[in-house]
Each structure stands twice: as structure tokens, then as C-alpha cells.
Design a protein around this motif. Structure first.
Motif, short mmCIF file in Angstrom:
data_model
loop_
_atom_site.label_atom_id
_atom_site.label_comp_id
_atom_site.label_asym_id
_atom_site.label_seq_id
_atom_site.Cartn_x
_atom_site.Cartn_y
_atom_site.Cartn_z
N HIS A 163 -3.09 2.08 -5.33
CA HIS A 163 -2.59 1.34 -4.28
C HIS A 163 -3.27 0.06 -4.08
O HIS A 163 -4.53 0.13 -4.39
N ALA A 221 2.86 3.84 -4.74
CA ALA A 221 1.72 4.45 -5.32
C ALA A 221 2.29 4.29 -7.01
O ALA A 221 3.34 4.73 -7.23
N THR A 270 0.76 -1.19 -0.02
CA THR A 270 0.16 0.21 0.06
C THR A 270 0.62 1.20 -0.16
O THR A 270 0.25 2.27 -0.29
#
Length: 251
Positions: free
Chosen positions: A205, A160, A157
Motif C-alpha cells: 500500500h 493492495a 491506500t
């Protein structure tokens, strides 16, 4: 036009919007007769299932929080079962169920692009467990017809990935049939088919999605009781461009 409908501002296309989005991928529905219960509102289900040939492909549930739009901030919940093909060789996705949090978005979305919007109440917040929790319910009710939570995917996560839907060009085309008018003033009826290619770009993400209505996203009445893939996509700092549609008398 009713007095209440005339109080809803008219905002023609094109629209530019900003916000964030959560995309939940679905396994394809194999044939038209297999569309899940709740795939569309009863009064517009026939219009949204007919016209063209259903060819399936992956489906999508999308939750969007718009911080800026021509009609102000609003939230959105979308169900897209798959794609349809037409006699001229064109093909496109079709949104069959969509809820938004404002009447202005509903009326203009229907009028500008044949998007079959209805109004609902949205609630999303971060819980004590650190997860995002979403629920959507009909106005004036307390029982959600859509409910899910979202969980971070450890280190993934934090990476990006720039994303833009124009990378796949016409694959993301929407082809929407004319809509019957509903009982509520914002449920505007339309008379022509619409083609459009919305553009969405932002930072992507990976996240986990946890469906929370008996292991499904919806109640099977007001929203399909579908099971998404566990891995989903969160798009941050999203720029949406929804242009002027092309109108057709038939497809």
C-alpha cells in the motif's frame, strides 16, 4: 562465552517470519566517502564500509514489526545505504545499521547472517490524528534517535498490490562482511563473509512518510539523518523467509 550470552537462545537459519513492514526509499549516496554520520555503530563502521567497491544506487530505511519468528515477536529498524560490487562480478546490498527490540534477534541475526544488529527500545502507535507514529531510542534513554509518522494516501491506500521480492531475483541479494564483537553479550563477532537472498511477500500500500527529527529520520549519531522520499510503502500480511547463508572466507 559469558553466562549472559549463554542464556540467549541459539536459533540457526532458515527463519520464517510474519508481520508488517514500512519501507522508506532514499536517494542514493554517490560515493563511499559520502556515507552519512551514524551509518554504522562506531565499533563496526570500518568493517561495514570496507571490502568490495561501493557502487551506490537507491538506499532504504525499513521498519518491521514481526508478530511471529523463531525467537518470538520483535521490532526492527534497518538502514541500507546502497550496493557493493566484488571481484567475482557479484553485487549486493549491505545493511550497515540495524536495531532490534530483543537480544535473541540481535545475537542470532549476527551469527546466522552477519546482520550488524544492536538492541533498542521501540514505540509505535496510532495517534489522535489517525497517523502511525514511530520512535526508537537507546535502552534506558528517553530521547528518540529515530522518529517518523505515517499518513494515509487517500484512495490509493485502499488498493493492495501483491508484492514479492523474488520478482527482481538476485538484485535483492545481501552480501555482508564479518563483524567485530561489541561490548554487549548479544553483539556476537563473526569471521566469514555471507551471501543470502531474503524473500519477502505481502500486500503493498502507498503511504506518506513524515520525518520528525528536524525534518530527518535520524539524529545523525545513532541513525543517519536522512530525508526519505515522501511516498513510502506499507506491506501488510508479510511473509518473510530468510534462508541459510552461503559463507565465504573473503570477497
Amino acid at each position: 562465552m559469558s553466562t549472559e550470552q549463554s542464556d540467549i537462545p541459539v536459533e540457526p537459519a532458515p527463519w520464517r517470519l510474519t508481520g508488517k513492514a514500512w519501507l522508506f526509499l532514499l536517494s542514493g549516496v554517490p560515493e563511499l566517502s559520502s556515507l552519512p554520520a551514524g551509518f554504522a555503530a562506531t565499533y563496526q563502521a570500518e568493517a561495514l564500509a570496507t571490502g568490495g567497491k561501493y557502487i551506490g544506487g537507491p538506499g532504504l530505511v525499513q521498519v518491521v514489526s514481526y508478530t511471529e519468528s523463531p525467537v518470538g515477536p520483535y521490532n526492527e529498524l534497518i538502514y541500507t545505504p546502497g550496493r557493493w560490487q566484488y571481484d567475482d562480478g557479484s553485487a549486493g546490498f549491505r545493511i550497515t545499521r540495524i536495531f532490534v527490540s530483543t537480544k535473541a534477534s540481535a545475537a542470532n541475526g549476527r551469527r546466522n547472517w552477519n546482520i550488524p544488529k544492536e538492541v533498542a527500545d521501540f514505540d509505535y502507535k496510532k495517534g489522535p490524528d489517525g497517523n502511525m507514529h514511530f520512535s526508537v531510542s537507546l535502552p534506558g534513554t528517553s530521547t528518540p534517535f529515530f522518529k517518523a509518522s505515517l499518513q494515509s494516501v487517500s484512495l490509493v491506500t485502499r488498493i493492495a498490490i501483491p508484492g514479492k521480492t523474488t520478482l527482481l531475483g538476485q538484485y535483492f541479494k545481501l552480501i555482508q562482511p564479518p563483524l567485530p564483537a561489541g561490548d554487549n553479550p548479544e553483539e556476537v563477532g563473526t569471521s566469514q563473509w555471507v551471501d543470502l537472498v531474503p524473500v519477502m511477500k505481502g500486500s503493498a500500500h502507498a503511504i506518506w512518510v513524515i520525518p520528525e527529527i528536524d525534518g530527518k529520520l535520524g539524529d545523525g549519531v545513532n541513525f543517519p539523518a536522512v530525508v526519505p522520499w515522501s511516498l513510502a510503502i506499507f506491506l501488510d500480511n508479510v511473509d518473510f523467509n530468510v534462508g541459510v547463508a552461503t559463507f565465504f572466507d573473503s570477497r
